[in-house]
Write a protein that holds these residues in place. Structure first.
Motif, PDB file in Angstrom:
ATOM      1  N   LEU A   9      19.872  11.018  -5.058  1.00  0.00           N
ATOM      2  CA  LEU A   9      18.570  10.380  -5.228  1.00  0.00           C
ATOM      3  C   LEU A   9      17.688  10.722  -4.037  1.00  0.00           C
ATOM      4  O   LEU A   9      18.083  10.538  -2.887  1.00  0.00           O
ATOM      5  N   HIS A  10      16.500  11.265  -4.327  1.00  0.00           N
ATOM      6  CA  HIS A  10      15.503  11.546  -3.296  1.00  0.00           C
ATOM      7  C   HIS A  10      14.418  10.484  -3.392  1.00  0.00           C
ATOM      8  O   HIS A  10      13.775  10.342  -4.438  1.00  0.00           O
ATOM      9  N   ALA A  11      14.211   9.735  -2.328  1.00  0.00           N
ATOM     10  CA  ALA A  11      13.196   8.680  -2.302  1.00  0.00           C
ATOM     11  C   ALA A  11      12.145   9.022  -1.251  1.00  0.00           C
ATOM     12  O   ALA A  11      12.470   9.194  -0.074  1.00  0.00           O
ATOM     13  N   ASP A  12      10.896   9.139  -1.692  1.00  0.00           N
ATOM     14  CA  ASP A  12       9.777   9.450  -0.800  1.00  0.00           C
ATOM     15  C   ASP A  12       8.863   8.242  -0.717  1.00  0.00           C
ATOM     16  O   ASP A  12       8.389   7.739  -1.753  1.00  0.00           O
ATOM     17  N   ILE A  13       8.621   7.779   0.498  1.00  0.00           N
ATOM     18  CA  ILE A  13       7.776   6.611   0.723  1.00  0.00           C
ATOM     19  C   ILE A  13       6.576   7.045   1.552  1.00  0.00           C
ATOM     20  O   ILE A  13       6.728   7.521   2.678  1.00  0.00           O
ATOM     21  N   SER A  14       5.388   6.924   0.969  1.00  0.00           N
ATOM     22  CA  SER A  14       4.174   7.386   1.651  1.00  0.00           C
ATOM     23  C   SER A  14       3.147   6.269   1.729  1.00  0.00           C
ATOM     24  O   SER A  14       3.140   5.339   0.913  1.00  0.00           O
ATOM     25  N   LYS A  15       2.263   6.373   2.723  1.00  0.00           N
ATOM     26  CA  LYS A  15       1.177   5.419   2.916  1.00  0.00           C
ATOM     27  C   LYS A  15      -0.142   6.183   2.968  1.00  0.00           C
ATOM     28  O   LYS A  15      -0.175   7.343   3.401  1.00  0.00           O
ATOM     29  N   PRO A  16      -1.217   5.568   2.503  1.00  0.00           N
ATOM     30  CA  PRO A  16      -2.516   6.261   2.515  1.00  0.00           C
ATOM     31  C   PRO A  16      -2.950   6.596   3.939  1.00  0.00           C
ATOM     32  O   PRO A  16      -2.740   5.824   4.871  1.00  0.00           O
ATOM     33  N   GLY A  17      -3.520   7.800   4.087  1.00  0.00           N
ATOM     34  CA  GLY A  17      -4.025   8.222   5.389  1.00  0.00           C
ATOM     35  C   GLY A  17      -2.989   8.834   6.306  1.00  0.00           C
ATOM     36  O   GLY A  17      -3.325   9.277   7.404  1.00  0.00           O
ATOM     37  N   GLN A  18      -1.731   8.864   5.884  1.00  0.00           N
ATOM     38  CA  GLN A  18      -0.672   9.452   6.712  1.00  0.00           C
ATOM     39  C   GLN A  18      -0.306  10.838   6.194  1.00  0.00           C
ATOM     40  O   GLN A  18      -0.226  11.058   4.984  1.00  0.00           O
ATOM     41  N   ASP A  19      -0.079  11.764   7.116  1.00  0.00           N
ATOM     42  CA  ASP A  19       0.254  13.148   6.741  1.00  0.00           C
ATOM     43  C   ASP A  19       1.719  13.327   6.386  1.00  0.00           C
ATOM     44  O   ASP A  19       2.098  14.337   5.789  1.00  0.00           O
ATOM     45  N   TYR A  20       2.554  12.367   6.764  1.00  0.00           N
ATOM     46  CA  TYR A  20       3.987  12.498   6.541  1.00  0.00           C
ATOM     47  C   TYR A  20       4.497  11.398   5.615  1.00  0.00           C
ATOM     48  O   TYR A  20       3.937  10.295   5.565  1.00  0.00           O
ATOM     49  N   ASP A  25       0.818  -1.219   0.000  1.00  0.00           N
ATOM     50  CA  ASP A  25       0.000   0.000   0.000  1.00  0.00           C
ATOM     51  C   ASP A  25       0.848   1.265   0.000  1.00  0.00           C
ATOM     52  O   ASP A  25       0.331   2.370   0.116  1.00  0.00           O
ATOM     53  N   GLU A  26       2.161   1.120  -0.138  1.00  0.00           N
ATOM     54  CA  GLU A  26       3.062   2.271  -0.154  1.00  0.00           C
ATOM     55  C   GLU A  26       3.256   2.792  -1.571  1.00  0.00           C
ATOM     56  O   GLU A  26       3.358   2.019  -2.523  1.00  0.00           O
ATOM     57  N   GLU A  27       3.335   4.117  -1.698  1.00  0.00           N
ATOM     58  CA  GLU A  27       3.722   4.734  -2.973  1.00  0.00           C
ATOM     59  C   GLU A  27       5.144   5.245  -2.833  1.00  0.00           C
ATOM     60  O   GLU A  27       5.458   5.990  -1.896  1.00  0.00           O
ATOM     61  N   ILE A  28       6.004   4.852  -3.761  1.00  0.00           N
ATOM     62  CA  ILE A  28       7.412   5.249  -3.728  1.00  0.00           C
ATOM     63  C   ILE A  28       7.703   6.135  -4.928  1.00  0.00           C
ATOM     64  O   ILE A  28       7.451   5.751  -6.071  1.00  0.00           O
ATOM     65  N   SER A  29       8.205   7.340  -4.667  1.00  0.00           N
ATOM     66  CA  SER A  29       8.543   8.291  -5.722  1.00  0.00           C
ATOM     67  C   SER A  29      10.033   8.618  -5.642  1.00  0.00           C
ATOM     68  O   SER A  29      10.554   8.864  -4.549  1.00  0.00           O
ATOM     69  N   LEU A  30      10.693   8.613  -6.789  1.00  0.00           N
ATOM     70  CA  LEU A  30      12.124   8.887  -6.844  1.00  0.00           C
ATOM     71  C   LEU A  30      12.402  10.119  -7.703  1.00  0.00           C
ATOM     72  O   LEU A  30      11.893  10.235  -8.821  1.00  0.00           O
ATOM     73  N   SER A  31      13.211  11.029  -7.166  1.00  0.00           N
ATOM     74  CA  SER A  31      13.697  12.190  -7.914  1.00  0.00           C
ATOM     75  C   SER A  31      15.213  12.109  -7.946  1.00  0.00           C
ATOM     76  O   SER A  31      15.834  11.515  -7.061  1.00  0.00           O
ATOM     77  N   VAL A  32      15.828  12.739  -8.959  1.00  0.00           N
ATOM     78  CA  VAL A  32      17.278  12.636  -9.096  1.00  0.00           C
ATOM     79  C   VAL A  32      17.853  13.941  -9.625  1.00  0.00           C
ATOM     80  O   VAL A  32      17.188  14.683 -10.362  1.00  0.00           O
TER      81      VAL A  32
END
Length: 230
Positions: free
Chosen positions: A123-134, A90-97
């Motif tokens: 590399l910037h890696a953002d890992i988010s989960k639904p319903g979480q503010d951070y 259920d995690e969304e992972i976004s990568l920027s470079v």
């Protein structure tokens, strides 16, 4: 702590800027008049056209696909946002470079070896989960044969835009201040999500294409501005 040795790769993709030839500047006109000089404008436009043609003939790097299951974010080449995205449960992972040389203050590009400049990425890696503010944000150094974590932080996700704001509160301890067991656990955490040196060939080639497009656009835009002065 690096998980693999950081040896320098050979035969790296060159930046489009490294293919441009330059000539010494010589003054050929008088600067006494305050009015636009047709001679100066003509020189600039001719030089811009020559460089535009030179860059347009550069052969692109071999096409590289992102490692599955990462997919390219639509419109990434024309934005400064994420390049790759995937789901992990259920995690969304976004990568920027971005290139390391472009964001390190006080570094003189002329003092850096050409291969080092191309082979060092942030590399910037953002890992988010639904319903979480951070979101959990990893800042990593990415190399042809290694990935190292520089920092781990929490960032608030803006509900209206989906963008990430710069953290204003306590950003956590220095990654180097963590003990070996925790650092290894964080490396294992992102490795499990496919965030490792396998990403390097695609991201290096993607940055080359982006640099090439940006350079072509710059030559064209500057030429348009110079023409409008007339």
């Amino acid at each position: 702590m690096w998980r693999t040795a950081m040896t320098r790769a050979t035969g790296a993709i060159r930046s489009p800027l490294q293919g441009i030839t330059t000539t010494p500047f010589r003054r050929h006109y008088s600067s006494r008049s305050n009015s636009p000089s047709a001679v100066v404008n003509s020189m600039i436009l001719r030089s811009l056209k020559d460089h535009y043609t030179e860059v347009s003939k550069m052969a692109p790097p071999p096409k590289v696909s992102p490692p599955a299951p990462f997919t390219v974010v639509k419109g990434a080449l024309d934005s400064s946002g994420p390049v790759l995205r995937r789901m992990f449960g259920d995690e969304e992972i976004s990568l920027s470079v971005m290139r390391m040389i472009n964001i390190l203050p006080g570094v003189d590009p002329s003092e850096i070896d050409g291969d080092d400049e191309i082979n060092q990425l942030f590399l910037h890696a953002d890992i988010s989960k639904p319903g979480q503010d951070y979101v959990l944000h990893f800042l990593c150094g990415l190399y042809p044969d290694a990935l190292g974590i520089h920092s781990v932080s929490l960032r608030h996700k803006l509900e209206t835009s989906g963008l990430l704001e710069v953290p204003a509160k306590y950003n956590g301890p220095s990654f180097e201040a963590l003990d070996d067991r925790m650092r290894d656990a964080f490396h294992g955490y992102i490795e499990e999500r496919g965030i490792n040196e396998v990403l390097f060939p695609f991201l290096q080639a993607w940055l080359y294409v982006k640099d090439h497009r940006s350079l072509m656009h710059w030559f064209k835009s500057v030429g348009t501005c110079v023409k409008k002065v007339n």
